[in-house]
Each structure stands twice: as C-alpha cells, then as structure tokens.
Design a protein around this motif. Structure first.
Motif, PDB file in Angstrom:
ATOM      1  N   GLY A  16       0.804  -1.223   0.000  1.00 35.42           N
ATOM      2  CA  GLY A  16       0.000   0.000   0.000  1.00 35.42           C
ATOM      3  C   GLY A  16       0.830   1.263   0.000  1.00 35.42           C
ATOM      4  O   GLY A  16       0.345   2.350  -0.335  1.00 35.42           O
ATOM      5  N   ILE A  19       8.162   0.994  -0.616  1.00 32.92           N
ATOM      6  CA  ILE A  19       8.825   0.183  -1.641  1.00 32.92           C
ATOM      7  C   ILE A  19       7.815  -0.736  -2.343  1.00 32.92           C
ATOM      8  O   ILE A  19       7.836  -0.888  -3.566  1.00 32.92           O
ATOM      9  CB  ILE A  19       9.964  -0.643  -1.004  1.00 32.92           C
ATOM     10  N   ASP A  38      -2.400  -5.679   2.780  1.00 32.58           N
ATOM     11  CA  ASP A  38      -1.911  -4.566   3.605  1.00 32.58           C
ATOM     12  C   ASP A  38      -2.921  -4.288   4.714  1.00 32.58           C
ATOM     13  O   ASP A  38      -4.118  -4.522   4.531  1.00 32.58           O
ATOM     14  CB  ASP A  38      -1.718  -3.308   2.724  1.00 32.58           C
ATOM     15  N   ASP A  62      -3.534  -8.610   7.676  1.00 40.00           N
ATOM     16  CA  ASP A  62      -2.304  -8.613   8.468  1.00 40.00           C
ATOM     17  C   ASP A  62      -1.518  -9.849   8.031  1.00 40.00           C
ATOM     18  O   ASP A  62      -1.912 -10.982   8.327  1.00 40.00           O
ATOM     19  CB  ASP A  62      -2.646  -8.658   9.957  1.00 40.00           C
ATOM     20  N   ARG A 108       6.882  -9.883  17.905  1.00 46.12           N
ATOM     21  CA  ARG A 108       6.054  -9.169  16.914  1.00 46.12           C
ATOM     22  C   ARG A 108       6.851  -8.871  15.640  1.00 46.12           C
ATOM     23  O   ARG A 108       6.336  -9.021  14.530  1.00 46.12           O
ATOM     24  CB  ARG A 108       5.506  -7.866  17.511  1.00 46.12           C
ATOM     25  N   ILE A 112       5.856 -10.265  11.841  1.00 47.41           N
ATOM     26  CA  ILE A 112       5.590  -9.435  10.650  1.00 47.41           C
ATOM     27  C   ILE A 112       6.661  -9.652   9.580  1.00 47.41           C
ATOM     28  O   ILE A 112       6.358  -9.800   8.399  1.00 47.41           O
ATOM     29  CB  ILE A 112       5.476  -7.946  11.041  1.00 47.41           C
ATOM     30  N   VAL A 187      16.180   3.744   2.471  1.00 47.24           N
ATOM     31  CA  VAL A 187      15.287   4.251   1.422  1.00 47.24           C
ATOM     32  C   VAL A 187      14.367   5.321   2.003  1.00 47.24           C
ATOM     33  O   VAL A 187      13.805   5.137   3.093  1.00 47.24           O
ATOM     34  CB  VAL A 187      14.426   3.097   0.847  1.00 47.24           C
TER      35      VAL A 187
END
Ligand SMILES: NC(=O)c1ccc[n+]([C@@H]2O[C@H](COP(=O)([O-])OP(=O)(O)OC[C@H]3O[C@@H](n4cnc5c(N)ncnc54)[C@H](O)[C@@H]3O)[C@@H](O)[C@H]2O)c1
Length: 249
Positions: A16, A19, A38, A62, A108, A112, A187
């Motif tokens: 969303g 990158i 997303d 998620d 966590r 992810i 970035v």
C-alpha cells in the motif's frame, strides 16, 4: 516499458505504501495484474495499477496472521485466478536498543517480517509448483552486513529472510520456481521520513554508498522486475544488493 510481466499475477505484501507500492506500479507498467495484502490504505496503489490498465485486488490483511493470509489467498484466487509472482515486502523496522527490547517486541517483529514470508509462501507456492513456474522475491536489508546500533531484533529478521531465500531455492528449483531477495540501502519512504533514520538521509550515502544520493523506492523496481521475469530464469537463492554500492558480498 517492455511488457516483461505480461499477464502475470503478482502478490505484494505491504504494497500500500513505500517500496511495495513502487514495485506494484512498475509491475503493472510491465503488464502484471496486482494483488496487495496490507493493513493500511491501498487507494494509491489501486489507482497506479488501474491507470496502467491492469486488474487489481486488495483486502485488509495482516500478513503475519494465518487466518487472514488464508482469506487473502482465497480472494486472490477468486479475483485474479492465481499468483505467479510473490513479493514478500512487508516489514517493520523500529529502532530499539537491546536493553529496552521486550520479548513481545522480538516476537512481533518476527511475526511481521518472517512469519509473513513463511505464511504467504505456504499459501501461494503449491499452485506455482503445479504450473511449473513461479517467482518468490523477499525484501531483506543491507543492515545484515553492517554495524548499526539498536537493531539486533531487525537484523535478526532480515538474516532470516536471507536464510529462508537460500534454503527454499533448493527445494523449488526443480519446479521452475526461483527464490531471491533484494537488499536495499536506507530508502526514503513515509516511514523512514518519520523515524530517527531520517537523520541519516544525507550522511549515509556520503559515507557508505558509491552512488551519493538517498535511495528512493523506484530504485528497487528494476531489480524486482528482473527477478520476477524470465530474464532471471537461471538466478536463484541469491540476495541482490540494490544499495548504491554500499556492500560487497
Ligand atoms: N525503507 C528502508 O529504508 C528499507 C531499507 C532496507 C530494507 N527495507 C525493507 O523493505 C520492506 C518495505 O519497507 P518500506 O520502507 O517500504 O515500508 P513502509 O513502512 O513504507 O510500508 C510498509 C507497508 O506495510 C504495511 N504493513 C505494516 N504492517 C503490516 C502487516 N502486519 N500486514 C500487512 N501490511 C502491513 C503498511 O501499512 C505499509 O503500507 C521491509 O521489509 C523493510 O524491512 C526498507
């Protein structure tokens, strides 16, 4: 553009923004239809993909949660028919010294940054195997090779992304599926702009990169198209540093 991804279907996690969004736009410009998983808004990337004339699917997902990944994968199959190219892009990178890290932080970030790579690959690789063609591309980071403070948790996840890439490539090579990773430098994205990392936008390229400007998401898209296309058919298990010449490996 050369239509190198004509009629392919690409799934991009965390596409969303940042990158992932830039890769989605470039893939669409190269002829691919795009699905995004997303937790945030996907309005901008939807516009990019549909303006390019490609089909688009997104659902709030998620990428670290097995049930949500399963529901997303069903949506991709229903709306776009298949997934040829999986880009495991989603990742978080909060700075935190080891002394302050709690086990919850550690778990966590692994959920992810690493579990998502596993779950998405489990969801989409079996059908790639049946078709005898597929691409799995994951975002790691040059921090894996660098000395950076307050990043034990993050660098550990990016090492896992590389290990997963190297190992899975062995099992999927016989099935026409390549598995590679891309390692950016620092970035400029909305997330890095809002983080203490922004203080390094000027100094880091000057000190560490051969190309002396701050990297932007579009700098990653050429490498992503290469790794997603037939041009890279004999490249697998690799981590490509797209970092302005920061690391040598
Ligand atoms: N930005 C950098 O400087 C940099 C450098 C090296 C590597 N990377 C890697 O590149 C990847 C993308 O980074 P970025 O800077 O573009 O990120 P970003 O923060 O700009 O965008 C991440 C996207 O992921 C989404 N997201 C967050 N958690 C999610 C979850 N649990 N499930 C689904 N979506 C979720 C967000 O809503 C957002 O749209 C990450 O893996 C990161 O580790 C980034």
């Amino acid at each position: 553009m050369t239509n190198r991804l004509a009629d392919k279907v690409a799934v991009i996690t965390g596409g969303g923004a940042g990158i992932g969004r830039a890769i989605a736009k470039r893939f669409a410009d190269e002829g691919a239809h795009v699905a995004i998983a997303d937790i945030g808004s996907t309005d901008d990337v939807k516009r990019d993909v549909t303006v390019a004339g490609r089909r688009f699917f997104a659902s709030r997902c998620d990428a670290s949660r097995p049930d949500q990944v399963e529901a997303f994968a069903e949506g991709v199959l229903k709306e776009l028919g298949r997934c040829d190219i999986l880009v495991n892009n989603v990742g978080i990178y909060p700075l935190k010294p080891f002394d302050d890290l709690k086990f919850e932080d550690w778990k966590r970030i692994f959920e992810i940054n690493v579990d998502s790579q596993f779950l998405m690959s489990k969801a989409f690789v079996p059908a790639m195997k049946q078709r005898g063609w597929g691409r799995v591309i994951s975002l790691t980071s040059t921090v894996f090779w660098l000395k950076i403070d307050a990043y034990t948790h993050y660098i550990s996840t990016k090492a896992a992304n590389i290990g997963f890439t190297r190992a899975l490539a062995t099992e999927l090579g016989p099935h026409g599926i390549t598995v590679n990773a891309i390692a950016p430098s620092l970035v400029r994205t909305a997330t890095t702009e809002a983080s203490p990392l922004a203080e390094m936008f000027e100094a880091l390229p000057e000190m560490l990169q051969s190309i002396k400007r701050t990297q932007v998401p579009e700098d990653l898209t050429g490498a992503a198209v290469f790794l997603a296309s037939d041009d890279s058919a004999f490249v697998t298990g690799q981590t490509l540093a797209v970092d302005g010449g920061m690391v040598r490996h």
